[in-house]
Design a protein around this motif. Structure first.
Motif, PDB file in Angstrom:
ATOM      1  N   GLU A 252     -36.290  85.529 -34.219  1.00 22.41           N
ATOM      2  CA  GLU A 252     -37.352  85.395 -33.227  1.00 22.41           C
ATOM      3  C   GLU A 252     -37.302  83.982 -32.659  1.00 22.41           C
ATOM      4  O   GLU A 252     -37.268  83.005 -33.410  1.00 22.41           O
ATOM      5  CB  GLU A 252     -38.715  85.647 -33.873  1.00 22.41           C
ATOM      6  N   CYS A 253     -37.283  83.867 -31.328  1.00 21.05           N
ATOM      7  CA  CYS A 253     -37.264  82.554 -30.686  1.00 21.05           C
ATOM      8  C   CYS A 253     -38.690  82.067 -30.473  1.00 21.05           C
ATOM      9  O   CYS A 253     -39.521  82.786 -29.904  1.00 21.05           O
ATOM     10  CB  CYS A 253     -36.522  82.621 -29.355  1.00 21.05           C
ATOM     11  N   PHE A 254     -38.971  80.848 -30.936  1.00 17.54           N
ATOM     12  CA  PHE A 254     -40.307  80.277 -30.795  1.00 17.54           C
ATOM     13  C   PHE A 254     -40.431  79.379 -29.565  1.00 17.54           C
ATOM     14  O   PHE A 254     -41.502  78.884 -29.276  1.00 17.54           O
ATOM     15  CB  PHE A 254     -40.666  79.451 -32.038  1.00 17.54           C
ATOM     16  N   GLY A 255     -39.339  79.129 -28.866  1.00 16.70           N
ATOM     17  CA  GLY A 255     -39.418  78.325 -27.662  1.00 16.70           C
ATOM     18  C   GLY A 255     -38.538  77.095 -27.702  1.00 16.70           C
ATOM     19  O   GLY A 255     -37.832  76.821 -28.667  1.00 16.70           O
ATOM     20  N   GLU A 256     -38.596  76.326 -26.609  1.00  8.58           N
ATOM     21  CA  GLU A 256     -37.736  75.161 -26.433  1.00  8.58           C
ATOM     22  C   GLU A 256     -38.441  73.881 -26.857  1.00  8.58           C
ATOM     23  O   GLU A 256     -39.643  73.726 -26.694  1.00  8.58           O
ATOM     24  CB  GLU A 256     -37.317  75.046 -24.968  1.00  8.58           C
ATOM     25  N   ARG A 257     -37.670  72.966 -27.448  1.00  7.81           N
ATOM     26  CA  ARG A 257     -38.139  71.630 -27.797  1.00  7.81           C
ATOM     27  C   ARG A 257     -37.237  70.608 -27.133  1.00  7.81           C
ATOM     28  O   ARG A 257     -36.238  70.960 -26.525  1.00  7.81           O
ATOM     29  CB  ARG A 257     -38.100  71.404 -29.315  1.00  7.81           C
ATOM     30  N   ALA A 258     -37.608  69.336 -27.257  1.00  8.24           N
ATOM     31  CA  ALA A 258     -36.802  68.276 -26.646  1.00  8.24           C
ATOM     32  C   ALA A 258     -35.391  68.254 -27.212  1.00  8.24           C
ATOM     33  O   ALA A 258     -34.437  67.899 -26.516  1.00  8.24           O
ATOM     34  CB  ALA A 258     -37.477  66.931 -26.850  1.00  8.24           C
ATOM     35  N   ASP A 259     -35.258  68.632 -28.509  1.00  9.93           N
ATOM     36  CA  ASP A 259     -33.949  68.566 -29.165  1.00  9.93           C
ATOM     37  C   ASP A 259     -33.291  69.925 -29.357  1.00  9.93           C
ATOM     38  O   ASP A 259     -32.344  70.061 -30.123  1.00  9.93           O
ATOM     39  CB  ASP A 259     -34.076  67.868 -30.521  1.00  9.93           C
ATOM     40  N   GLY A 260     -33.787  70.957 -28.668  1.00  7.93           N
ATOM     41  CA  GLY A 260     -33.152  72.263 -28.782  1.00  7.93           C
ATOM     42  C   GLY A 260     -34.158  73.397 -28.792  1.00  7.93           C
ATOM     43  O   GLY A 260     -35.329  73.226 -28.448  1.00  7.93           O
TER      44      GLY A 260
ATOM     45  N   GLU B 198     -29.366  73.053 -31.200  1.00 16.12           N
ATOM     46  CA  GLU B 198     -29.047  72.273 -30.009  1.00 16.12           C
ATOM     47  C   GLU B 198     -27.684  72.713 -29.503  1.00 16.12           C
ATOM     48  O   GLU B 198     -26.692  72.640 -30.232  1.00 16.12           O
ATOM     49  CB  GLU B 198     -29.032  70.781 -30.353  1.00 16.12           C
ATOM     50  N   ALA B 199     -27.640  73.200 -28.264  1.00 17.47           N
ATOM     51  CA  ALA B 199     -26.374  73.699 -27.731  1.00 17.47           C
ATOM     52  C   ALA B 199     -26.360  73.640 -26.206  1.00 17.47           C
ATOM     53  O   ALA B 199     -26.010  74.611 -25.528  1.00 17.47           O
ATOM     54  CB  ALA B 199     -26.128  75.130 -28.209  1.00 17.47           C
ATOM     55  N   GLY B 200     -26.762  72.528 -25.647  1.00 13.78           N
ATOM     56  CA  GLY B 200     -26.715  72.372 -24.202  1.00 13.78           C
ATOM     57  C   GLY B 200     -27.512  73.439 -23.483  1.00 13.78           C
ATOM     58  O   GLY B 200     -28.674  73.688 -23.797  1.00 13.78           O
ATOM     59  N   GLU B 201     -26.879  74.074 -22.519  1.00  9.18           N
ATOM     60  CA  GLU B 201     -27.555  75.101 -21.714  1.00  9.18           C
ATOM     61  C   GLU B 201     -27.197  76.519 -22.162  1.00  9.18           C
ATOM     62  O   GLU B 201     -27.371  77.473 -21.408  1.00  9.18           O
ATOM     63  CB  GLU B 201     -27.170  74.922 -20.228  1.00  9.18           C
ATOM     64  N   HIS B 202     -26.739  76.653 -23.388  1.00 18.98           N
ATOM     65  CA  HIS B 202     -26.205  77.948 -23.834  1.00 18.98           C
ATOM     66  C   HIS B 202     -27.258  78.830 -24.515  1.00 18.98           C
ATOM     67  O   HIS B 202     -26.990  79.463 -25.524  1.00 18.98           O
ATOM     68  CB  HIS B 202     -25.035  77.724 -24.789  1.00 18.98           C
ATOM     69  N   LYS B 203     -28.450  78.882 -23.976  1.00 14.64           N
ATOM     70  CA  LYS B 203     -29.528  79.646 -24.609  1.00 14.64           C
ATOM     71  C   LYS B 203     -29.157  81.119 -24.777  1.00 14.64           C
ATOM     72  O   LYS B 203     -29.350  81.707 -25.844  1.00 14.64           O
ATOM     73  CB  LYS B 203     -30.799  79.522 -23.761  1.00 14.64           C
ATOM     74  N   GLN B 204     -28.609  81.733 -23.743  1.00 16.73           N
ATOM     75  CA  GLN B 204     -28.262  83.149 -23.826  1.00 16.73           C
ATOM     76  C   GLN B 204     -27.172  83.393 -24.870  1.00 16.73           C
ATOM     77  O   GLN B 204     -27.223  84.377 -25.615  1.00 16.73           O
ATOM     78  CB  GLN B 204     -27.806  83.658 -22.461  1.00 16.73           C
TER      79      GLN B 204
ATOM     80  N   GLU C 125     -18.509  80.347 -33.049  1.00 18.14           N
ATOM     81  CA  GLU C 125     -17.404  80.888 -32.263  1.00 18.14           C
ATOM     82  C   GLU C 125     -17.765  80.918 -30.779  1.00 18.14           C
ATOM     83  O   GLU C 125     -16.942  80.616 -29.919  1.00 18.14           O
ATOM     84  CB  GLU C 125     -17.038  82.287 -32.751  1.00 18.14           C
ATOM     85  N   ARG C 126     -19.009  81.285 -30.479  1.00 24.56           N
ATOM     86  CA  ARG C 126     -19.456  81.363 -29.088  1.00 24.56           C
ATOM     87  C   ARG C 126     -19.768  79.976 -28.520  1.00 24.56           C
ATOM     88  O   ARG C 126     -19.495  79.700 -27.348  1.00 24.56           O
ATOM     89  CB  ARG C 126     -20.701  82.240 -28.974  1.00 24.56           C
ATOM     90  N   VAL C 127     -20.400  79.128 -29.340  1.00 23.37           N
ATOM     91  CA  VAL C 127     -20.809  77.795 -28.895  1.00 23.37           C
ATOM     92  C   VAL C 127     -20.290  76.766 -29.907  1.00 23.37           C
ATOM     93  O   VAL C 127     -21.020  76.336 -30.802  1.00 23.37           O
ATOM     94  CB  VAL C 127     -22.347  77.692 -28.764  1.00 23.37           C
ATOM     95  N   PRO C 128     -19.035  76.360 -29.808  1.00 22.46           N
ATOM     96  CA  PRO C 128     -18.427  75.481 -30.820  1.00 22.46           C
ATOM     97  C   PRO C 128     -19.155  74.157 -31.033  1.00 22.46           C
ATOM     98  O   PRO C 128     -19.106  73.595 -32.130  1.00 22.46           O
ATOM     99  CB  PRO C 128     -17.015  75.247 -30.275  1.00 22.46           C
ATOM    100  N   ASP C 129     -19.837  73.657 -29.982  1.00 17.58           N
ATOM    101  CA  ASP C 129     -20.509  72.360 -30.131  1.00 17.58           C
ATOM    102  C   ASP C 129     -21.975  72.494 -30.541  1.00 17.58           C
ATOM    103  O   ASP C 129     -22.728  71.517 -30.511  1.00 17.58           O
ATOM    104  CB  ASP C 129     -20.418  71.557 -28.831  1.00 17.58           C
ATOM    105  N   ALA C 130     -22.387  73.676 -30.970  1.00 18.59           N
ATOM    106  CA  ALA C 130     -23.773  73.884 -31.398  1.00 18.59           C
ATOM    107  C   ALA C 130     -24.090  73.052 -32.637  1.00 18.59           C
ATOM    108  O   ALA C 130     -23.235  72.854 -33.505  1.00 18.59           O
ATOM    109  CB  ALA C 130     -24.016  75.357 -31.698  1.00 18.59           C
TER     110      ALA C 130
ATOM    111  N   ALA D 225     -25.484  85.441 -30.138  1.00 12.48           N
ATOM    112  CA  ALA D 225     -24.788  85.153 -31.392  1.00 12.48           C
ATOM    113  C   ALA D 225     -25.683  85.392 -32.594  1.00 12.48           C
ATOM    114  O   ALA D 225     -25.252  85.983 -33.601  1.00 12.48           O
ATOM    115  CB  ALA D 225     -24.286  83.715 -31.391  1.00 12.48           C
ATOM    116  N   LEU D 226     -26.932  84.963 -32.521  1.00 17.13           N
ATOM    117  CA  LEU D 226     -27.843  85.142 -33.656  1.00 17.13           C
ATOM    118  C   LEU D 226     -28.120  86.616 -33.909  1.00 17.13           C
ATOM    119  O   LEU D 226     -28.205  87.060 -35.061  1.00 17.13           O
ATOM    120  CB  LEU D 226     -29.150  84.392 -33.413  1.00 17.13           C
ATOM    121  N   ARG D 227     -28.275  87.383 -32.851  1.00 16.46           N
ATOM    122  CA  ARG D 227     -28.605  88.804 -33.024  1.00 16.46           C
ATOM    123  C   ARG D 227     -27.415  89.626 -33.505  1.00 16.46           C
ATOM    124  O   ARG D 227     -27.598  90.721 -34.046  1.00 16.46           O
ATOM    125  CB  ARG D 227     -29.162  89.363 -31.714  1.00 16.46           C
TER     126      ARG D 227
END
Length: 231
Positions: A81-89, A59-65, A34-39, A70-72
């Motif tokens: 828990e976020c483990f960090g960024e990868r090339a694909d998300g 993978e959702a562009g620049e929509h990290k926040q 709902e928050r990030v339809p293209d996720a 949404a997950l919480r």
């Protein structure tokens, strides 16, 4: 919900795979879509969920926040828990609750393994592995009982003597069948990844790569092969 037909369940006693499609609102992460339809979401590891946890690459562009929020707030997630960024998300470790947790536990209890789990456009795609066609029918019954609104799109047998149109290489086919027969997909597992790699006389890294490519191929085949019928 589209159930496997009697024709697809008859006679075959080979290990079988099936692809099911579920709407997000009937499984998990509705808030995210709902928050990030293209996720786009993909579950990491050989077994999509050996317990109540999953490692998700989102993978959702620049929509990290927006992903974090949404997950919480999602009712299907108990902890994240976020483990960090990868090339694909971004990589997250989530703990399921509610319907996804019940579904996972019941599939495992029915000796059915989720080998691939991914989602986009608010729709989940599951690739299942079961001892036989009856196992796929059990999975269908479980999802129906939990009101998952799942649609069975394809079923195929994993036969030792032929790839059955799956496109798997002989090495990939051997790895999947051996893993299944040795209890790698059981909870708890009867054999570790290291032990399975030794059984196949390959490195742990080679086994992981073989699994990854095999699951990608199975899902790719399931998207275009529907047991002789178009979805």
């Amino acid at each position: 919900m589209s159930a496997p037909t009697q024709r697809t369940l008859s006679e075959s006693t080979d290990p079988s795979t099936a692809r099911f499609v579920l709407p997000a609102e009937s499984f998990a992460l509705t808030d995210l879509f709902e928050r990030v339809p293209d996720a786009r979401v993909e579950c990491e590891s050989a077994v999509a969920n050996p317990d109540d946890h999953a490692l998700l690459v989102i993978e959702a562009g620049e929509h990290k926040q927006d992903i974090d929020t949404a997950l919480r707030s999602d009712p299907s997630v108990a902890d994240v828990e976020c483990f960090g960024e990868r090339a694909d998300g971004w990589t997250y470790r989530v703990t399921w609750k509610g319907r996804p947790r019940r579904l996972i536990q019941r599939l495992v209890a029915a000796d059915v393994s989720l080998t691939s789990m991914q989602s986009r456009n608010g729709e989940w795609q599951f690739q299942l592995l079961a001892p036989d066609r009856e196992g796929i029918a059990r999975a269908h019954d479980i999802m129906e009982d939990l009101d998952c609104e799942a649609d069975c799109r394809s079923i195929s047998s994993v036969d030792r003597e032929r790839s059955n149109g799956s496109g798997l290489t002989p090495d990939q086919h051997e790895a999947l069948v051996t893993a299944f027969e040795k209890g790698y997909y059981k909870v708890p597992r009867d054999i570790t990844a290291a032990e399975l790699a030794d059984e196949l006389d390959i490195s742990h890294q080679a086994l992981s790569e073989r699994f990854r490519r095999a699951y990608q191929q199975l899902l790719r085949t399931a998207l275009v092969v529907d047991d002789g019928e178009k979805s």
